[in-house]
Design a protein around this motif. Sequence first.
Motif, PDB file in Angstrom:
ATOM      1  N   ALA B  75       0.836  -1.200   0.000  1.00  0.00           N
ATOM      2  CA  ALA B  75       0.000   0.000   0.000  1.00  0.00           C
ATOM      3  C   ALA B  75       0.870   1.249   0.000  1.00  0.00           C
ATOM      4  CB  ALA B  75      -0.914   0.002   1.217  1.00  0.00           C
ATOM      5  N   VAL B  76       1.931   1.219   0.799  1.00  0.00           N
ATOM      6  CA  VAL B  76       2.822   2.385   0.889  1.00  0.00           C
ATOM      7  C   VAL B  76       3.466   2.677  -0.461  1.00  0.00           C
ATOM      8  CG1 VAL B  76       4.977   3.187   1.895  1.00  0.00           C
ATOM      9  CG2 VAL B  76       3.253   2.138   3.347  1.00  0.00           C
ATOM     10  N   LEU B  77       3.958   1.617  -1.122  1.00  0.00           N
ATOM     11  CA  LEU B  77       4.592   1.808  -2.424  1.00  0.00           C
ATOM     12  C   LEU B  77       3.598   2.382  -3.424  1.00  0.00           C
ATOM     13  CD1 LEU B  77       6.804  -1.374  -2.868  1.00  0.00           C
ATOM     14  CD2 LEU B  77       7.539   0.941  -2.356  1.00  0.00           C
ATOM     15  N   GLY B  78       2.389   1.845  -3.395  1.00  0.00           N
ATOM     16  CA  GLY B  78       1.375   2.324  -4.326  1.00  0.00           C
ATOM     17  C   GLY B  78       1.026   3.776  -4.085  1.00  0.00           C
ATOM     18  N   LEU B 168      -3.130   1.068  -9.106  1.00  0.00           N
ATOM     19  CA  LEU B 168      -4.259   1.806  -8.554  1.00  0.00           C
ATOM     20  C   LEU B 168      -3.876   3.255  -8.304  1.00  0.00           C
ATOM     21  CD1 LEU B 168      -7.156   1.566  -7.578  1.00  0.00           C
ATOM     22  CD2 LEU B 168      -6.310   0.775  -5.380  1.00  0.00           C
ATOM     23  N   GLY B 169      -2.667   3.458  -7.758  1.00  0.00           N
ATOM     24  CA  GLY B 169      -2.193   4.814  -7.489  1.00  0.00           C
ATOM     25  C   GLY B 169      -2.074   5.635  -8.758  1.00  0.00           C
ATOM     26  N   VAL B 170      -1.464   5.055  -9.792  1.00  0.00           N
ATOM     27  CA  VAL B 170      -1.274   5.794 -11.039  1.00  0.00           C
ATOM     28  C   VAL B 170      -2.625   6.155 -11.649  1.00  0.00           C
ATOM     29  CG1 VAL B 170      -0.359   5.718 -13.373  1.00  0.00           C
ATOM     30  CG2 VAL B 170       0.951   4.740 -11.501  1.00  0.00           C
ATOM     31  N   ALA B 171      -3.538   5.181 -11.679  1.00  0.00           N
ATOM     32  CA  ALA B 171      -4.856   5.449 -12.260  1.00  0.00           C
ATOM     33  C   ALA B 171      -5.596   6.505 -11.450  1.00  0.00           C
ATOM     34  CB  ALA B 171      -5.665   4.154 -12.325  1.00  0.00           C
ATOM     35  N   ALA B 172      -5.528   6.394 -10.125  1.00  0.00           N
ATOM     36  CA  ALA B 172      -6.202   7.389  -9.278  1.00  0.00           C
ATOM     37  C   ALA B 172      -5.640   8.778  -9.548  1.00  0.00           C
ATOM     38  CB  ALA B 172      -6.039   7.024  -7.807  1.00  0.00           C
TER      39      ALA B 172
END
Lengths: 130, 350, 287
Positions: B75-78, B168-172
């Motif tokens: 989660a942290v990396l994301g 998920l992070g990039v898309a968000a």
Amino acid sequence: MIEFHLDSRSGVSPYQQIVQQVRHALRLGLLEPGEQLPTVKDVVATLAINPNTVLKAYRELEHAGLAAGRPGVGTFVTATLPDAPLAAQGPLRRELERWLVKARAAGLDDESIEALFRDSFRSASARDIA
Amino acid sequence: MIWMAWRQLRTSAAVVGLALVALLVTLAVTGVHLNHEYSAYRACRDIGCDGLLAQLQQSYPHVMLIGVLLLAGPAVLGIFWGAPLVGREMESGTYRLAWTQGVSRTRWISTRVLVGALTVLVTSGLLAFAFSWWSKPFDLTGTTRIDPTNFAQRGVVPVAYALFAFGLGVAAGALVRRTLAAMAVTLVGFVGIRMIVQYLVRPHLMTPLTKVVALGPRMPLSFKRTLGGGLQLLPGHDISLPHAWTLGTTLADASGHPPSSAFLNHACTGLLHIPPPSHALSGRGGVPPAQVMAAMQTCVQNVSARYHLLVSYQPGSRFWAFQWIESGIFVGLAVALLGIAVYWVRRRLV
Amino acid sequence: MTSALTATGLGKRFGSKWALRDCDLDIPEGRVAGLVGPNGAGKSTLLQLAVRLLEPTEGQVQVDGKIGFLAQDAPLYASMSVADHLRFGRHMNSDWDDAFAQRRISDLGLDHRQRAEGLSGGQRAQLALTLALAKRPDLLLLDEPVASLDPLARRDFLATLTSYVAEHGISVVLSSHLLADLERVCDFLVLLSAARVQLAADVDTLLADHRRIVGPRRDLARLASDLHVVWSSHTDKQTTAVVRVEGAIHDPAWQVEELSLEDVVLAYMGGGPEAEPPARPMLGVAR
């Protein structure tokens, strides 16, 4: 070498101000034939104005026969103003002074005198154009 | 463009890298020692062997906390590498610099995604591999690998989780265009999907096995009163089977039916007259009144005549199968999310 | 004469709102064109469409040659150094003139290792300008480059820009609120208001064609046919108007004055210099 300045509130366009400043310098003897006018690059760098403005001003001076451009070198003064310097306008100056005395006697203050002069000057110029 | 993508990642990657090196060194050094302890235990033939086992199982409790890092790490990396990738550029306006400097949007986003994904892969992969290796002596002497908490810290799933969080992070970031909001979305989304898969999908990745366990006087049971005044019998706690992931325990007869309330009321009349709280009347612990004990034993005796416990579980032998299937799910999600992000940047941010 | 930028029926819609509509524009090359208009008029949108940061909803925009772009607020990578930014330019552009970029950085006296977040507003704008110019564009677009700079930094920036134009003769389009700056620097003007092009002409032509006339109160509908009223204001005794005229004004009842560029623009935007109280910002539009 003279230096130009721009008055952004004078209502006179930048290129006209440059032309006027050259003519004024010529009248006062600050510029003499053979002297170089500031290069376009220098004027632009100091004043932050459009280079075409300077080019236009210099071209107008060339048309008036006051300057000539030497490619690769710069623009140089070629003549003084054909009309005699202000100092020699003795009779005109004295007539003006007499008129001023009359205007003050009529009760006009400085502003009214200026307004009267400007108004007459403009109508006379407009008549010339029309 | 590769230089640029790396340059933007460089500072945080250095910090993570340093931490990673420290963790890997710790695991390496302590892991070697653990292996010695394990070999000693295995070679043991005389009486003190249990002592060696106990010593092994109690070794390095603090290093075991690295497992917690493996749980939180993805989660942290994301959040910190994924969400700002597009999000920060949109928020600060630097995309207007990057996209007018001669590189196409496609190259910009795909290079940065690849470099980021590779960094996530290497970081999570190294830590996951090291921790799995380190945990082996424990796994071989009793730890249930397929148990949810341990499962997430071993094998290949941590890498898959990390890639998913990154995607998920990039898309968000691309959709929300604000770093902080994208980070929040990533965190919530990651935890949500992880929990859904862990509790709703993973139990059914393969059909669970069932084990029959006879009810006996020592088998823990508790009962509670239903709203209608009847009785409901429940196992006291989940039966644990070695190396398996227990999913649930139910009471059933030979044909698999649970006991009816009529039967229970009849078989356990003694308990009907005992007032709540009934949870204190399980067959273990506490000091129940002798009357309750007796009533409980009668009840169990009657029930066990017809019913037994059915324990639903996933065996430890399915560990790797589950690892690969679940990794496939999360990597598939990661690829889909990164695809969405690339599409969004190319086509929709105009 | 070739065009630096041509727009045909260009329009851009965000949701249900049109940021730019029916934009037909032809900016001749070799000019420094000023793009003016109130906030929300579509200036940023037009520039971003030209540089392909946005895609048109309708119509098209065409630019010949390479475009350089300086976005609003000069975005830079805060934690990257000056040298990093140059390296970034080198890596991203195939036609990057590194010697030029390095020379400019040393002329500006910037520290190579200084991070962008530690630079002053003027230095940031100059660095961003360097990045835009080092790819040797044929057309340079600037979105409010000096809006947040102090007067000295503003003057330096414009001097740098005009010097570059003097030396390389590129075309420039810059949007700004500060009309006084534009009058010195621009020789072409585009006025956008309410998402539409209201004016697009040479500055010289604009100044030659427009006059302020003052005279006794009159019904302006009965003016000479070659006088087009752009703006007017009446008191009980006096009428003032800004007009576009093709020749001379013959009616002696009028006092005729020349205008500054600022006056012309304000007239087209609906308020003459006397109509607004002095406290209002130049091109502000109350929202």
